[in-house]
Scaffold this motif. Structure first.
Motif, PDB file in Angstrom:
ATOM      1  N   ARG A 320       5.523 -93.085  33.000  1.00 51.71           N
ATOM      2  CA  ARG A 320       5.326 -93.706  34.321  1.00 51.71           C
ATOM      3  C   ARG A 320       5.475 -95.212  34.163  1.00 51.71           C
ATOM      4  NH1 ARG A 320      -0.223 -94.818  35.528  1.00 51.71           N
ATOM      5  NH2 ARG A 320      -1.486 -94.562  33.682  1.00 51.71           N
ATOM      6  N   TYR A 321       6.612 -95.559  33.589  1.00 57.63           N
ATOM      7  CA  TYR A 321       6.857 -96.953  33.219  1.00 57.63           C
ATOM      8  C   TYR A 321       6.650 -97.923  34.385  1.00 57.63           C
ATOM      9  CZ  TYR A 321       9.130-101.215  31.818  1.00 57.63           C
ATOM     10  OH  TYR A 321       9.381-102.532  31.561  1.00 57.63           O
ATOM     11  N   SER A 322       7.238 -97.593  35.538  1.00 53.28           N
ATOM     12  CA  SER A 322       7.199 -98.559  36.646  1.00 53.28           C
ATOM     13  C   SER A 322       5.775 -98.782  37.131  1.00 53.28           C
ATOM     14  CB  SER A 322       8.083 -98.097  37.800  1.00 53.28           C
ATOM     15  OG  SER A 322       9.424 -98.182  37.396  1.00 53.28           O
ATOM     16  N   LEU A 324       3.178 -98.595  35.223  1.00 53.60           N
ATOM     17  CA  LEU A 324       2.518 -99.407  34.199  1.00 53.60           C
ATOM     18  C   LEU A 324       2.998-100.855  34.275  1.00 53.60           C
ATOM     19  CD1 LEU A 324       2.635 -96.891  31.224  1.00 53.60           C
ATOM     20  CD2 LEU A 324       0.714 -97.393  32.726  1.00 53.60           C
ATOM     21  N   ARG A 325       4.280-101.019  34.636  1.00 50.48           N
ATOM     22  CA  ARG A 325       4.804-102.375  34.792  1.00 50.48           C
ATOM     23  C   ARG A 325       3.981-103.108  35.855  1.00 50.48           C
ATOM     24  NH1 ARG A 325       8.762-101.495  37.908  1.00 50.48           N
ATOM     25  NH2 ARG A 325      10.661-101.449  36.704  1.00 50.48           N
ATOM     26  N   SER A 326       3.712-102.395  36.960  1.00 51.85           N
ATOM     27  CA  SER A 326       2.912-103.010  38.021  1.00 51.85           C
ATOM     28  C   SER A 326       1.545-103.383  37.488  1.00 51.85           C
ATOM     29  CB  SER A 326       2.686-102.044  39.181  1.00 51.85           C
ATOM     30  OG  SER A 326       3.869-101.513  39.581  1.00 51.85           O
ATOM     31  N   ALA A 327       1.060-102.570  36.547  1.00 49.21           N
ATOM     32  CA  ALA A 327      -0.266-102.836  35.992  1.00 49.21           C
ATOM     33  C   ALA A 327      -0.191-103.863  34.856  1.00 49.21           C
ATOM     34  CB  ALA A 327      -0.875-101.531  35.498  1.00 49.21           C
ATOM     35  N   GLY A 328       1.019-104.354  34.577  1.00 49.58           N
ATOM     36  CA  GLY A 328       1.152-105.408  33.565  1.00 49.58           C
ATOM     37  C   GLY A 328       1.395-104.912  32.154  1.00 49.58           C
ATOM     38  N   THR A 329       1.704-103.622  31.987  1.00 50.85           N
ATOM     39  CA  THR A 329       1.959-103.074  30.645  1.00 50.85           C
ATOM     40  C   THR A 329       3.453-102.807  30.512  1.00 50.85           C
ATOM     41  OG1 THR A 329       0.069-101.743  31.207  1.00 50.85           O
ATOM     42  CG2 THR A 329       1.036-101.355  29.040  1.00 50.85           C
ATOM     43  N   GLN A 330       4.072-103.283  29.469  1.00 52.42           N
ATOM     44  CA  GLN A 330       5.498-102.986  29.276  1.00 52.42           C
ATOM     45  C   GLN A 330       5.770-102.583  27.851  1.00 52.42           C
ATOM     46  OE1 GLN A 330       8.306-105.860  30.607  1.00 52.42           O
ATOM     47  NE2 GLN A 330       7.358-106.067  32.598  1.00 52.42           N
ATOM     48  N   ARG A 331       6.749-101.722  27.691  1.00 56.13           N
ATOM     49  CA  ARG A 331       7.116-101.269  26.359  1.00 56.13           C
ATOM     50  C   ARG A 331       8.145-102.217  25.755  1.00 56.13           C
ATOM     51  NH1 ARG A 331       8.657 -95.312  27.244  1.00 56.13           N
ATOM     52  NH2 ARG A 331       6.718 -95.078  28.322  1.00 56.13           N
ATOM     53  N   ALA A 332       8.182-102.322  24.448  1.00 59.03           N
ATOM     54  CA  ALA A 332       9.086-103.280  23.815  1.00 59.03           C
ATOM     55  C   ALA A 332      10.526-102.776  23.750  1.00 59.03           C
ATOM     56  CB  ALA A 332       8.594-103.602  22.417  1.00 59.03           C
ATOM     57  N   GLN A 333      10.726-101.526  23.391  1.00 60.20           N
ATOM     58  CA  GLN A 333      12.069-100.981  23.177  1.00 60.20           C
ATOM     59  C   GLN A 333      12.536-100.209  24.392  1.00 60.20           C
ATOM     60  OE1 GLN A 333      14.513-100.785  20.858  1.00 60.20           O
ATOM     61  NE2 GLN A 333      13.478-102.526  19.912  1.00 60.20           N
ATOM     62  N   LYS A 334      13.663-100.588  24.966  1.00 62.97           N
ATOM     63  CA  LYS A 334      14.199 -99.806  26.075  1.00 62.97           C
ATOM     64  C   LYS A 334      15.696 -99.621  25.831  1.00 62.97           C
ATOM     65  CE  LYS A 334      12.594-102.849  29.020  1.00 62.97           C
ATOM     66  NZ  LYS A 334      12.433-103.602  30.247  1.00 62.97           N
ATOM     67  N   ILE A 335      16.263 -98.650  26.559  1.00 62.27           N
ATOM     68  CA  ILE A 335      17.692 -98.451  26.405  1.00 62.27           C
ATOM     69  C   ILE A 335      18.426 -99.045  27.606  1.00 62.27           C
ATOM     70  CG2 ILE A 335      17.921 -96.467  24.885  1.00 62.27           C
ATOM     71  CD1 ILE A 335      17.550 -94.916  27.578  1.00 62.27           C
ATOM     72  N   GLU A 336      19.735 -99.214  27.462  1.00 59.16           N
ATOM     73  CA  GLU A 336      20.504 -99.871  28.519  1.00 59.16           C
ATOM     74  C   GLU A 336      20.903 -98.871  29.612  1.00 59.16           C
ATOM     75  OE1 GLU A 336      20.798-103.122  28.657  1.00 59.16           O
ATOM     76  OE2 GLU A 336      19.754-103.277  26.735  1.00 59.16           O
ATOM     77  N   MET A 337      20.939 -99.356  30.843  1.00 55.24           N
ATOM     78  CA  MET A 337      21.297 -98.559  32.015  1.00 55.24           C
ATOM     79  C   MET A 337      22.694 -97.944  31.878  1.00 55.24           C
ATOM     80  SD  MET A 337      19.991 -98.152  35.149  1.00 55.24           S
ATOM     81  CE  MET A 337      20.124 -98.537  36.872  1.00 55.24           C
ATOM     82  N   SER A 338      23.632 -98.702  31.328  1.00 57.58           N
ATOM     83  CA  SER A 338      25.005 -98.223  31.259  1.00 57.58           C
ATOM     84  C   SER A 338      25.134 -97.061  30.279  1.00 57.58           C
ATOM     85  CB  SER A 338      25.927 -99.358  30.813  1.00 57.58           C
ATOM     86  OG  SER A 338      25.420 -99.975  29.658  1.00 57.58           O
ATOM     87  N   TYR A 339      24.174 -96.940  29.351  1.00 57.02           N
ATOM     88  CA  TYR A 339      24.205 -95.854  28.374  1.00 57.02           C
ATOM     89  C   TYR A 339      23.541 -94.600  28.947  1.00 57.02           C
ATOM     90  CZ  TYR A 339      22.219 -93.259  24.404  1.00 57.02           C
ATOM     91  OH  TYR A 339      21.814 -92.285  23.547  1.00 57.02           O
TER      92      TYR A 339
END
Ligand code: SAM
Ligand code: SF4
Ligand code: SF4
Length: 342
Positions: A320-322, A324-339
């Motif tokens: 539930r990344y988004s 958590l983002r609203s809650a100020g938590t973000q993960r370090a490693q993400k993949i690219e949209m185009s992939y």
């Protein structure tokens, strides 16, 4: 077909969400370098795209997609990269249409659509989404960053309409300082034609697009801007898990959508899985790692074993990344949209 209800037998994830949609990335390559997705400085001449041997074949994609359909998936979307760059993609459309019981669609930047629309329709595609971020050439050329003219995308949209692909949805990513001024003209142009524009908040996908919160134009602001010129009223969602919130013009009944993935995250209703070009299963657009389905497909596993593996991955899902983002938590490693595909 958007009114599909998740099937009763579908696996549920750790937060009780069923598996209803599969987005299939058919290539990680693209003929555009949209500044919010594949910035030129990163996706330049030296960028290592996937070698052909790592890319799933049409037969492999179709087999995996049928297994997903067996698990309750009712909506397949082809994406990328730019899906129309994949040679003979219409053959894949035909193979997927043959699975039956599914709503099959495709998201494209429209550059090659004028010459592909009829073949896609003939192969069994029923509807399509075309991305277009502005109607004025200067803004659009700056956003696709390969100097591609708006007129050619509009020709593609016309060809899609003539081929009977309907409804046509238009995706417009809005980035503060780049194309807010394009919002109302896009709404004005497409409301007359009955195509549904979906305005998308600029998202922090991947690591390369330089995302900052102050670049996001909140969906509420987008709706207010359009509503000042063309009064709008809210429309109830078509189905649980619909990502766009829908608005209708009071005068002609046509619609727009806004995808507020940043300011109003919808993870709770997210029923989407993603299959990358090289056959990895991702359970979130912002996932840091995928599950290697290609290894099972090429390793001689049965459909049942692959289905069980997918169900197990889905069962463990708690993304539930988004939210958590609203809650100020973000993960370090993400993949690219185009992939992974949008
Ligand atoms: N190349 C095709 C296209 O552009 O339609 C399909 C792939 S593209 C990754 C799918 C969708 O993701 C497009 O509508 C695109 O505008 C959207 N997208 C890409 N990067 C984004 C970002 N950072 N924030 C929001 N939407 C984005
Ligand atoms: Fe290509 Fe689509 Fe990404 Fe633009 S949004 S760079 S067209 S994949
Ligand atoms: Fe779904 Fe992940 Fe997006 Fe939330 S952040 S809506 S879980 S893809």
């Amino acid at each position: 077909m958007d009114s599909m209800i998740p099937s009763a037998g579908a696996p549920r994830d750790a937060l009780g969400r069923s598996l209803h949609d599969l987005r299939i990335s058919v290539t990680d390559r693209c003929n555009f370098r949209c500044v919010y997705c594949m910035p030129k400085e990163v996706f330049g001449r030296d960028f290592a795209f996937l070698p052909r041997a790592e890319v799933l074949s049409f037969e492999e994609i179709t087999r995996v997609a049928s297994i997903f359909v067996g698990l309750g998936v009712r909506k397949l979307r082809l994406t990328g990269g730019e899906p129309l760059l994949r040679r003979n993609v219409e053959r894949l459309v035909g193979m997927l249409a043959g699975i039956g019981e599914v709503d099959l669609t495709l998201t494209t930047n429209g550059a090659l659509l004028a010459r592909k629309a009829q073949a896609l329709r003939d192969a069994g595609l029923t509807r399509i989404t075309v991305s277009l971020d502005a109607l004025d050439d200067a803004t659009f050329r700056a956003m696709n960053d390969v100097d591609f003219p708006v007129a050619r995308v509009l020709e593609g949209i016309d060809a899609a309409e003539a081929a009977g692909l309907a409804p046509i949805k238009i995706n417009a990513v809005v980035k503060r300082g780049l194309n807010e001024h394009a919002i109302v003209p896009l709404a004005r142009h497409f409301r007359e034609r009955g195509h549904i524009v979906r305005f998308i908040e600029f998202m922090d996908v991947g690591h390369t697009n330089g995302w900052r919160m102050d670049n996001v134009v909140p969906a509420a602001e987008i709706v207010a801007m359009i509503g000042r010129e063309f009064p709008l009223e809210p429309v109830a969602a078509n189905y649980l898990g619909e990502v766009a919130s829908r608005w209708r013009y009071r005068d002609n009944g046509n619609e727009i959508g806004v995808i507020a993935s940043v300011t109003q995250p919808f993870c709770r209703a997210c029923t989407r899985a993603r299959l990358s070009t090289d056959g990895k299963l991702y359970t979130c657009l912002f996932a840091s790692a995928g599950f290697d389905l290609r290894a099972l497909v090429r390793g001689g596993q049965s459909d049942e074993a692959i289905g069980a593996a997918i169900a197990a991955v889905w069962g463990r899902r708690s993304d539930r990344y988004s939210e958590l983002r609203s809650a100020g938590t973000q993960r370090a490693q993400k993949i690219e949209m185009s992939y992974i595909g949008g």
